[in-house]
Enzyme design. Structure first.
Site, PDB file in Angstrom:
ATOM      1  NE  ARG A  36      -4.268  -1.678   1.698  1.00 17.85           N
ATOM      2  CZ  ARG A  36      -5.204  -2.087   2.535  1.00 17.85           C
ATOM      3  NH1 ARG A  36      -5.064  -1.887   3.830  1.00 17.85           N
ATOM      4  NH2 ARG A  36      -6.281  -2.693   2.088  1.00 17.85           N
ATOM      5  CE  LYS A 199     -19.862 -15.612   7.321  1.00 18.45           C
ATOM      6  NZ  LYS A 199     -19.989 -14.388   8.130  1.00 18.45           N
ATOM      7  N   GLY A 352      -8.321  -9.019  -0.548  1.00 17.54           N
ATOM      8  CA  GLY A 352      -6.997  -9.294   0.001  1.00 17.54           C
ATOM      9  C   GLY A 352      -6.481 -10.693  -0.296  1.00 17.54           C
ATOM     10  N   GLY A 375     -12.855  -4.353   0.554  1.00 11.51           N
ATOM     11  CA  GLY A 375     -14.244  -3.918   0.739  1.00 11.51           C
ATOM     12  C   GLY A 375     -14.670  -2.926  -0.320  1.00 11.51           C
TER      13      GLY A 375
END
Ligand code: AMP
Length: 395
Positions: A36, A199, A352, A375
């Protein structure tokens, strides 16, 4: 894109406040992944080359609105200084911003770089507090958002501050939204999405949005079991969201109505326990018995997915194909990474886990784009408006 970008602004001799994403993993004071920080360099270097005075801000971890030493940005300042080969002035002030920090910003010379303390040392940050936002804005003449990873959140340092200054997106955010935006709006076809992870519930919005855009969806990871069970099959002890079975079934039906091909795994690597030393074997999807759980896609699925990947011209990948943290269940995820790299499609990797699989396979440079925001990239794929980008001045 209709948002102002860095090159739309005259930054010479101006104080430019840049929201970067320096939320890096740190263990015992050492940064374990500098991706990052490296991703922020093009914007910072451009500002240096164009004689701006640069003030950087970021959050790091979850200090919960209080100053905490272990969440100090000091190690990041040191690393950044090494990467830029240039002094980075770290303002170690627990208030993050106050009159003295504002004075320091005014004393900056052209090409100088300053980093303020972790914005989450102040509880006002996550509340998008107007007073704190306004104080931050006093550090600068121009605001630039280059933190894609937090763009799906509306906080003071990425959204609130934009109300008080002319603003633009930085090169990283620009690339993220241009590459992903083009894929979603005007993709080269066939357009394939590969989805995995734990999920279904996390990816419902993504699947629903993508059903109107893609030609093919390949589903791996634990989420595949909810789809398979919804077709009335036994999946043994595999992870299933029983309250999402109806939804999974209706997503499969919707796909059929819309002419989107959905491929589910045809075989799995199964074991009794999710451990490295548990005995494992590969079975076809119809051979599950009650004591086994699936932890990775099998070889036949790898081949099936590879064939679809090689036919595609645009590919979006989000989520691992199995429990890739455990070596014996990692093959499917790494094979998908290899397929992606081999293809000559436009390839976009988000999240990620998938990004780290690409990284570990040593092929980061061979995909078109690895998103820096898990996200945020998911919300982008869901078709949501990201507040950190929405707030930036129009051209
Ligand atoms: P997500 O955060 O939803 O992208 O999910 C990532 C996690 O899903 C990883 O930690 C994987 O270990 C886990 N995962 C993937 N496949 C399976 C599986 N078959 N059974 C259990 N967990 C899985």
């Amino acid at each position: 894109m209709n948002k102002q970008t860095l090159k739309d602004l005259d930054v010479k001799n101006k104080r430019v406040l840049v929201r970067v994403d320096f939320n890096v993993p740190i263990k015992n004071g050492v940064i374990t992944d500098t991706t990052r920080i490296e991703a922020s360099i093009p914007t910072i270097q451009y500002l240096i080359d164009n004689d701006a005075k640069i003030i950087l801000m970021s959050h790091l971890g979850r200090p919960k609105g209080e100053p905490k030493k272990e969440f100090s940005l000091q190690p990041v300042a040191d690393k950044l200084s090494e990467l830029l080969k240039k002094d980075v002035k770290f303002v170690d002030n627990d208030n993050v911003v106050d009159d003295s920090v504002i004075e320091e910003s005014k004393a900056l010379q052209e090409k100088e770089v300053m980093l303020i303390q972790n914005t989450r040392f102040r509880k006002e940050e996550e509340k998008n507090d107007p007073e704190f936002s306004e104080q931050l804005s006093k550090l600068a003449d121009i605001y630039v958002n280059d933190a894609f990873g937090t763009s799906h959140r509306a906080h003071a340092s990425n959204v609130g501050v934009s109300k008080y200054l002319p603003s633009a997106v930085g090169f990283l955010v620009q690339k993220e939204i241009e590459v992903m935006g083009k894929a979603l709006e005007n993709p080269e076809r066939p357009f394939t999405a590969i989805l995995g992870g734990a999920k279904v519930s996390d990816k419902i919005g993504v699947i629903e949005n993508l059903l109107d855009k893609v030609d093919t969806i390949l589903i791996g990871g634990a989420m595949a079991f909810t789809f398979i069970k919804s077709q009335g099959k036994n999946v043994g002890k595999s992870l299933v969201e029983d309250d999402k079975l109806d939804l999974a079934k209706s997503l499969l039906e919707k796909a059929q109505e819309k002419g989107v091909k959905i491929f589910l795994p045809v075989d799995f690597v199964v074991a009794k326990e999710m451990t490295e030393d548990s005995e494992s074997k590969t079975i076809s999807v119809d051979e599950f018995t009650d004591e086994y759980a699936g932890f990775d896609i099998g070889e036949k699925t790898v081949k099936l997915f590879d064939e679809e990947i090689q036919k595609s011209k645009t590919i979006v990948w989000n989520g691992p194909m199995g429990v890739f943290e455990i070596a014996k269940f990692s093959n499917g995820t790494f094979e998908v990474a290899n397929s992606l790299v081999k293809s000559d499609a436009i390839t976009i990797v988000g999240g990620g886990d998938s990004a780290s699989a690409i990284d570990k396979s040593g092929n980061k440079d061979k995909v078109t784009h690895v998103s820096t925001g898990g996200g945020a990239s998911l919300e982008f794929l869901e078709g949501k408006v990201l507040p950190g980008i929405d707030c930036i001045s129009e051209k």
